[in-house]
Design a protein around this motif. Structure first.
Motif, PDB file in Angstrom:
ATOM      1  N   ARG A  91       1.106  -1.126  -0.055  1.00 25.33           N
ATOM      2  CA  ARG A  91      -0.019   0.080   0.078  1.00 25.33           C
ATOM      3  C   ARG A  91       0.825   1.266  -0.053  1.00 25.33           C
ATOM      4  N   GLY A  92       0.643   1.936  -1.013  1.00 24.26           N
ATOM      5  CA  GLY A  92       1.527   3.319  -1.052  1.00 24.26           C
ATOM      6  C   GLY A  92       0.842   4.380  -0.110  1.00 24.26           C
ATOM      7  N   PHE A  93       1.445   5.353   0.529  1.00 23.87           N
ATOM      8  CA  PHE A  93       0.867   6.456   1.426  1.00 23.87           C
ATOM      9  C   PHE A  93       1.712   7.576   1.236  1.00 23.87           C
ATOM     10  N   ILE A  94       1.071   8.542   1.454  1.00 21.32           N
ATOM     11  CA  ILE A  94       1.681   9.960   1.837  1.00 21.32           C
ATOM     12  C   ILE A  94       1.432  10.199   3.286  1.00 21.32           C
ATOM     13  N   VAL A  95       2.459  10.810   4.132  1.00 18.45           N
ATOM     14  CA  VAL A  95       2.321  10.834   5.604  1.00 18.45           C
ATOM     15  C   VAL A  95       1.027  11.768   5.847  1.00 18.45           C
ATOM     16  N   SER A  96       0.470  12.784   5.084  1.00 16.92           N
ATOM     17  CA  SER A  96      -0.537  13.479   5.530  1.00 16.92           C
ATOM     18  C   SER A  96      -1.712  12.465   5.500  1.00 16.92           C
ATOM     19  N   ASP A  97      -1.714  11.311   4.785  1.00 12.13           N
ATOM     20  CA  ASP A  97      -2.935  10.519   4.829  1.00 12.13           C
ATOM     21  C   ASP A  97      -3.481  10.085   6.473  1.00 12.13           C
ATOM     22  N   PHE A  98      -2.075  10.285   7.198  1.00 12.70           N
ATOM     23  CA  PHE A  98      -2.508   9.824   8.596  1.00 12.70           C
ATOM     24  C   PHE A  98      -2.385  11.069   9.593  1.00 12.70           C
ATOM     25  N   SER A  99      -2.746  12.225   9.031  1.00 17.58           N
ATOM     26  CA  SER A  99      -2.559  13.281   9.918  1.00 17.58           C
ATOM     27  C   SER A  99      -3.273  13.360  11.296  1.00 17.58           C
ATOM     28  N   ASP A 100      -4.366  12.629  11.204  1.00 21.62           N
ATOM     29  CA  ASP A 100      -5.303  12.647  12.490  1.00 21.62           C
ATOM     30  C   ASP A 100      -4.463  11.733  13.470  1.00 21.62           C
ATOM     31  N   LYS A 101      -3.285  10.884  13.129  1.00 25.59           N
ATOM     32  CA  LYS A 101      -2.727  10.253  14.207  1.00 25.59           C
ATOM     33  C   LYS A 101      -1.384  11.131  14.476  1.00 25.59           C
ATOM     34  N   PHE A 102      -0.973  12.189  14.059  1.00 22.92           N
ATOM     35  CA  PHE A 102       0.030  13.001  14.328  1.00 22.92           C
ATOM     36  C   PHE A 102       0.279  13.128  15.744  1.00 22.92           C
TER      37      PHE A 102
END
Ligand code: NDP
Length: 331
Positions: A271-282
């Motif tokens: 699975r490709g991802f861009i770190v901002s996909d997970f901004s709720d986890k930051f």
């Protein structure tokens, strides 16, 4: 007068110094509601290569003859803004300028001392978050499993490996120099490390380093290195696809083994991802990274280049593997 670095030409293949242009502008002046920022540390990152091309991506391309932008730590030296005071340190996606004006949006205040700031571009910044979120959210490693990480001695890779160790996994790193192999084992406590430039048959070398196969492959580089890792994955492997630096300068992407059959027969997830996909986890991720750092469970390396004029060269050096850990320019 204020120095600025502009995108002069769109690179074809490997970027060069001649793709950048230095310019001088009038000293900026902060109006009502604005801040004057002095640049202290500049992050150079492989993804900036993509923004130098005129192709559609998850962020718009840089414009010709306009300043390049990246993660920057700056000091507020004038403030006409109620939320910021002179002497505040901030981070944000800012322009490659010695001094610049901001209206404050998109800036994060850093509550730390002046000699402690660079880590907010690395382990406690974008690359630390990339490592943490990509590994935990997609890699989903379980104690006892084997993780392989490519680009292992870089900003993201060195953190991925250490988190893998904290979570009880066997960790194998792939990197491009013998000194980096030593660094991975001594400083970052990887179980094994492989120099892809001298290993010979990489598929075999990975097989030897991973007698129980590969459960998680954190892919920072793509290309032939990743082909060799994929040939060693176990059933139900998870592959966070974080980066493909080996392909960023290709004018015609090389065709490798077709991976569908491998993923299919191994029931594996890539699975490709861009770190901002997970901004709720930051917020939770930063809290965890900071706490591991404080406890001494996590450490980091930085390659600090000095001088505003050296920003473009520091960026180019990423593609030559000249950095250990996070590449940063101190102004
Ligand atoms: P690094 O600190 O790892 O620096 C780049 C490293 O890549 C170099 O030191 C070099 O190490 C290696 N490298 C350069 N050229 C090649 C090549 N042709 N083949 C194999 N390795 C090469 O950078 P980052 O940690 O910042 O980024 C790592 C990867 O993660 C990049 O692909 C980047 O684009 C990606 N990334 C993705 C993010 C996301 O949101 N998905 C966010 C941040 C980064 P060596 O000496 O070992 O070859």
């Amino acid at each position: 007068m204020n120095k600025v670095i502009l995108l002069h030409k769109r690179p074809v293949g490997k970027p060069a110094l001649s793709d950048f242009k230095f310019a001088i502008e009038e000293d900026p002046v902060a109006d009502e509601g604005e801040l004057l920022l002095k640049t202290l540390y500049v992050s150079v990152d492989p993804y900036l290569r993509g923004r130098m091309s005129d192709s559609k991506s998850y962020v718009p391309p840089f414009q010709l003859n306009k300043p390049i932008q990246s993660g920057i730590i700056a000091e507020v030296i004038r403030s006409n803004h109620t939320d910021f005071k002179i002497g505040n340190f901030v981070s944000g996606n800012l322009e490659w300028k010695e001094y610049q004006i901001s209206v404050g949006s998109g800036l994060t205040k850093i509550n730390d001392s002046a000699d402690n700031l660079s880590k907010y571009l690395g382990i406690l910044g974008m690359t630390g978050l990339t490592a943490y979120c990509g590994l935990t959210e997609i890699g989903d490693p379980k104690a006892g499993e084997t993780i392989v990480v490519s680009g292992a001695a870089g900003a993201v890779g060195s953190v991925v490996g250490q988190i893998g160790k904290i979570l009880g996994c066997r960790v194998v790193g792939i990197t491009g120099a013998d000194e980096k192999v030593d660094l991975l084992k001594s400083k970052f406590h990887f179980d094994q490390a492989i120099n892809y430039k001298t290993a010979g048959n990489l598929k075999e070398a990975i097989g030897n380093a991973c007698p129980a196969g590969v459960d998680v492959y954190f892919d920072n580089v793509g290309g032939e290195i990743s082909d060799a890792v994929l040939a060693n994955i176990n059933k139900y492997a998870r592959i966070p696809l974080c980066g493909a630096i080996s392909l960023y300068n290709e004018t015609k992407p090389p065709v490798g083994p077709r991976i569908q059959s491998v993923l299919l027969v191994k029931s594996s997830l890539m699975r490709g991802f861009i770190v901002s996909d997970f901004s709720d986890k930051f917020p939770a991720a930063i809290k965890q990274l900071a706490s591991w750092l404080k406890e001494g469970k996590l450490t980091y390396a930085e390659t600090i280049v000095e001088g505003f004029d050296h920003i473009p060269q520091a960026f180019l050096d990423l593609f030559e593997g000249k950095n250990e850990g996070k590449m940063i320019v101190k102004i």
